[in-house]
Design a protein around this motif. Structure first.
Motif, PDB file in Angstrom:
ATOM      1  N   ALA A 153      -7.559  17.089 -21.792  1.00  0.00           N
ATOM      2  CA  ALA A 153      -6.773  16.041 -21.119  1.00  0.00           C
ATOM      3  C   ALA A 153      -6.102  15.130 -22.141  1.00  0.00           C
ATOM      4  N   ALA A 154      -6.823  14.795 -23.220  1.00  0.00           N
ATOM      5  CA  ALA A 154      -6.235  13.950 -24.263  1.00  0.00           C
ATOM      6  C   ALA A 154      -5.076  14.660 -24.950  1.00  0.00           C
ATOM      7  N   TYR A 155      -5.163  15.981 -25.087  1.00  0.00           N
ATOM      8  CA  TYR A 155      -4.091  16.764 -25.712  1.00  0.00           C
ATOM      9  C   TYR A 155      -2.878  16.864 -24.789  1.00  0.00           C
ATOM     10  N   TRP A 156      -3.123  17.085 -23.508  1.00  0.00           N
ATOM     11  CA  TRP A 156      -2.023  17.234 -22.552  1.00  0.00           C
ATOM     12  C   TRP A 156      -1.330  15.904 -22.257  1.00  0.00           C
ATOM     13  N   PHE A 157      -2.104  14.834 -22.235  1.00  0.00           N
ATOM     14  CA  PHE A 157      -1.565  13.522 -21.854  1.00  0.00           C
ATOM     15  C   PHE A 157      -1.834  12.511 -22.965  1.00  0.00           C
ATOM     16  N   PRO A 158      -1.118  12.626 -24.080  1.00  0.00           N
ATOM     17  CA  PRO A 158      -1.430  11.785 -25.243  1.00  0.00           C
ATOM     18  C   PRO A 158      -1.274  10.297 -24.978  1.00  0.00           C
ATOM     19  N   ARG A 159      -0.392   9.927 -24.055  1.00  0.00           N
ATOM     20  CA  ARG A 159      -0.224   8.501 -23.768  1.00  0.00           C
ATOM     21  C   ARG A 159      -1.471   7.903 -23.128  1.00  0.00           C
ATOM     22  N   TRP A 160      -2.278   8.750 -22.525  1.00  0.00           N
ATOM     23  CA  TRP A 160      -3.443   8.271 -21.789  1.00  0.00           C
ATOM     24  C   TRP A 160      -4.746   8.620 -22.510  1.00  0.00           C
ATOM     25  N   ARG A 161      -4.652   8.951 -23.783  1.00  0.00           N
ATOM     26  CA  ARG A 161      -5.845   9.449 -24.459  1.00  0.00           C
ATOM     27  C   ARG A 161      -6.951   8.406 -24.552  1.00  0.00           C
ATOM     28  N   LEU A 162      -6.612   7.137 -24.708  1.00  0.00           N
ATOM     29  CA  LEU A 162      -7.645   6.106 -24.752  1.00  0.00           C
ATOM     30  C   LEU A 162      -8.353   5.994 -23.411  1.00  0.00           C
ATOM     31  N   ALA A 163      -7.571   6.096 -22.336  1.00  0.00           N
ATOM     32  CA  ALA A 163      -8.177   6.070 -21.005  1.00  0.00           C
ATOM     33  C   ALA A 163      -9.056   7.291 -20.795  1.00  0.00           C
ATOM     34  N   VAL A 164      -8.596   8.440 -21.285  1.00  0.00           N
ATOM     35  CA  VAL A 164      -9.394   9.663 -21.186  1.00  0.00           C
ATOM     36  C   VAL A 164     -10.708   9.500 -21.932  1.00  0.00           C
ATOM     37  N   ALA A 165     -10.631   8.952 -23.149  1.00  0.00           N
ATOM     38  CA  ALA A 165     -11.841   8.771 -23.951  1.00  0.00           C
ATOM     39  C   ALA A 165     -12.823   7.835 -23.258  1.00  0.00           C
ATOM     40  N   GLY A 166     -12.311   6.733 -22.752  1.00  0.00           N
ATOM     41  CA  GLY A 166     -13.181   5.775 -22.075  1.00  0.00           C
ATOM     42  C   GLY A 166     -13.770   6.326 -20.788  1.00  0.00           C
ATOM     43  N   THR A 167     -12.940   7.036 -20.019  1.00  0.00           N
ATOM     44  CA  THR A 167     -13.421   7.606 -18.764  1.00  0.00           C
ATOM     45  C   THR A 167     -14.487   8.666 -19.007  1.00  0.00           C
ATOM     46  N   ALA A 168     -14.241   9.522 -19.997  1.00  0.00           N
ATOM     47  CA  ALA A 168     -15.221  10.575 -20.305  1.00  0.00           C
ATOM     48  C   ALA A 168     -16.554   9.965 -20.725  1.00  0.00           C
ATOM     49  N   ALA A 169     -16.498   8.962 -21.592  1.00  0.00           N
ATOM     50  CA  ALA A 169     -17.737   8.325 -22.035  1.00  0.00           C
ATOM     51  C   ALA A 169     -18.427   7.620 -20.871  1.00  0.00           C
ATOM     52  N   GLY A 170     -17.646   6.959 -20.019  1.00  0.00           N
ATOM     53  CA  GLY A 170     -18.236   6.242 -18.890  1.00  0.00           C
ATOM     54  C   GLY A 170     -18.883   7.168 -17.879  1.00  0.00           C
ATOM     55  N   LEU A 171     -18.179   8.253 -17.516  1.00  0.00           N
ATOM     56  CA  LEU A 171     -18.749   9.196 -16.560  1.00  0.00           C
ATOM     57  C   LEU A 171     -19.978   9.892 -17.143  1.00  0.00           C
ATOM     58  N   GLY A 172     -19.901  10.214 -18.433  1.00  0.00           N
ATOM     59  CA  GLY A 172     -21.055  10.829 -19.072  1.00  0.00           C
ATOM     60  C   GLY A 172     -22.261   9.912 -19.065  1.00  0.00           C
ATOM     61  N   MET A 173     -22.036   8.631 -19.321  1.00  0.00           N
ATOM     62  CA  MET A 173     -23.139   7.680 -19.308  1.00  0.00           C
ATOM     63  C   MET A 173     -23.724   7.528 -17.905  1.00  0.00           C
ATOM     64  N   MET A 174     -22.863   7.553 -16.894  1.00  0.00           N
ATOM     65  CA  MET A 174     -23.359   7.481 -15.519  1.00  0.00           C
ATOM     66  C   MET A 174     -24.251   8.677 -15.200  1.00  0.00           C
ATOM     67  N   LEU A 175     -23.827   9.868 -15.648  1.00  0.00           N
ATOM     68  CA  LEU A 175     -24.628  11.062 -15.413  1.00  0.00           C
ATOM     69  C   LEU A 175     -25.967  10.961 -16.131  1.00  0.00           C
ATOM     70  N   LEU A 176     -25.952  10.473 -17.364  1.00  0.00           N
ATOM     71  CA  LEU A 176     -27.194  10.310 -18.110  1.00  0.00           C
ATOM     72  C   LEU A 176     -28.135   9.327 -17.420  1.00  0.00           C
TER      73      LEU A 176
END
Length: 509
Positions: free
Chosen positions: A288-311
């Protein structure tokens, strides 16, 4: 090797030695695997020994057998290095030669009983449970002790434990059933053949993608498919991570082609990878970060947030998934530094669970940092980013690391072609044999050499040697491997569509 012309093509290699060096190296590698390993610890052994796995169950001579096995492994890596040197120099029909070499070396390992782990024994029973008995192997009702089957009846280790794979792994594993009957050994060989075929597929797919990125496809494929650790673990041990790796590599290849149709194909292939085994999901946000470079920070934050919720959901016992699949993900293995720490401090139960949780928190931090900061301008950048995430995850953040998991990292490092990652992967593949040998012969090592906790010290040494290889190797090997001659240079736009240059704005989201 001289200056390369503008189109990236190079003249035909001038050294006539390369094809002979490659042929000789493959002969040595296959010969050592067959005569030195496979036929000495073959499937012809007693069924109980085969089902329990472990090379030292057959080679029971103590230190002499340990030394012999160590020297044979060193010889396989010397042959591997020589083969890669030949591919680095380049020669005509090198890609086809690599494919043939991988097949030959894989066939050499097929007669071997499982050398490191009994997982393939369980898998052979699980596939039959899924296809012939209509039960779900990842559920407690589908464990080998609850299924009356000639293969399930021979399972000795984890007999009452559910399986740990995705449904597609069982579906694909069923391809062997029409050929193997009810024989325990034949069913085991069937899973080894499938694992070996997908190792071959992973190597060749990576080579094809590397060619599109302007790299040497034969060298890339050889790094993966001729690696002694990969040959030991897949056609040798029968692990099915090669299925997941193949679909993951195909997903990366499709993701770096232009158009939404290719993106859809990448998503489907990524889904297939996850349905075999779930490990590569940790690197999925990088697409997603590769396909949508303008949104890569949002992708990074969302991935970390969802992963933390799962943990947190898992930590507080509200995770929706409760089956055998969680077993490997929540284990603390003795063959990595986390296991060393757990043993040093005698951690068990809650302590180990906290260690696993902390490891995954580190992994999420690694993913977020790479997704946010790593260059993702080209397909090669994406491969290097995936390799970095998976490599650091395995090396520093996964308490359950086992040596066959290196295929989660190796193909992407090979495609990316970064020399530091290549040396990291190759060095780790060799060093990871030290804990394998220590686990098999720890009693003999302790008695003969008076080394307390040999597994612990083998892990420390393996990690130090891996770091040394990653630091020193690139300084010893400047330059890039020779690339094959191409008929003619394509226009710049055509090369961009092939994924060699940076993706154009029309292709990026």
């Amino acid at each position: 090797m001289g200056k390369q012309p503008p189109g990236g093509e190079v003249p035909a290699p001038s050294s006539p030695v390369a094809p002979w060096l490659f042929s000789g190296s493959i002969g040595v590698l296959a010969g050592v695997l067959f005569f030195g390993i496979a036929t000495r610890v073959s499937l012809a052994n007693d069924i109980d020994i085969v089902a329990r796995a472990g090379i030292s169950r057959v080679l029971r001579g103590g230190i002499p057998d340990l030394v012999d096995t160590f020297l044979l492994i060193v010889l396989t890596f010397a042959a591997y290095a020589a083969a890669l040197r030949a591919l680095w120099l380049g020669f005509r029909h090198a890609f086809a030669s690599v494919a043939a070499g991988i097949v030959l070396c894989s066939l050499a390992m097929l007669p071997a009983m499982p050398l490191t782990s009994p997982d393939a024994v369980h898998l052979a029973a699980d596939v039959r449970t899924f296809w012939l008995h209509g039960k779900w192997p990842a559920d407690s009702s589908g464990t080998p002790d609850k299924v009356d089957d000639p293969v399930a009846n021979e399972v000795r280790v984890y007999r009452s434990n559910p399986s740990g794979y995705g449904p597609l792994a069982y579906v694909i594993g069923g391809a062997a059933l029409p050929f193997v009957g009810d024989s325990f050994r034949a069913n085991l060989v069937g899973q080894k053949v499938i694992a070996g075929l997908f190792l071959l597929g992973t190597a060749l797919a990576a080579g094809i993608i590397a060619r599109r990125f302007g790299s040497n496809p034969a060298f890339t494929a050889g790094i993966i498919g001729l690696n002694p650790m990969m040959l030991w673990q897949y056609p040798g041990d029968g692990h099915n991570d090669s299925l997941m790796a193949f679909f993951g590599v195909v997903a990366l290849g499709l993701a770096t082609l232009p158009g939404w149709r290719m993106r859809a194909g990448a998503a489907l292939s990524g889904l297939a990878s996850a349905l075999c085994k779930y490990a590569l999901l940790i690197a999925a946000p990088l697409l997603a970060a590769y396909w949508f470079p303008r949104w890569r920070l949002a992708v990074a934050g969302t991935a970390a947030g969802l992963g933390m919720m799962l943990l947190l959901a898992y930590a507080f016992d509200v995770a929706p998934v409760r089956n055998g699949t969680l077993g490997p993900a929540t284990a603390v293995a003795p063959s990595n530094p986390w296991g060393v720490i757990a043993d040093l401090f005698s951690l068990s139960g809650t302590g180990r669970n906290r260690m696993v949780f902390f490891g995954y928190v580190i992994a999420l931090g690694i993913l977020a940092a790479v997704a946010a900061r790593h260059s993702l301008a080209t397909g090669r950048d994406l491969a290097r980013a995936v390799a970095l995430v998976m490599g650091l995850f395995l090396f520093a953040a996964f308490p359950g690391f086992l040596p066959w998991y290196l295929i989660w990292f190796l193909p992407f490092a090979a495609i990316g072609g970064d020399r530091r990652q290549l040396w990291w992967a190759a060095g780790w593949s060799a060093a990871a044999f030290l804990p394998i040998l220590a686990l098999n012969w720890q009693i003999s090592i302790n008695r003969a050499w008076n080394i307390p906790e040999p597994v612990r010290w083998s892990v420390v040494l393996a990690w130090v040697l891996t770091l040394l290889a990653a630091w020193l190797g690139p300084r010893l090997t400047p330059g890039a491997p020779a690339r094959p001659v191409r008929a003619a240079s394509r226009p710049r736009g055509a090369r961009s569509r092939a994924g060699v240059t940076a993706p154009g704005p029309a292709r990026r989201g």
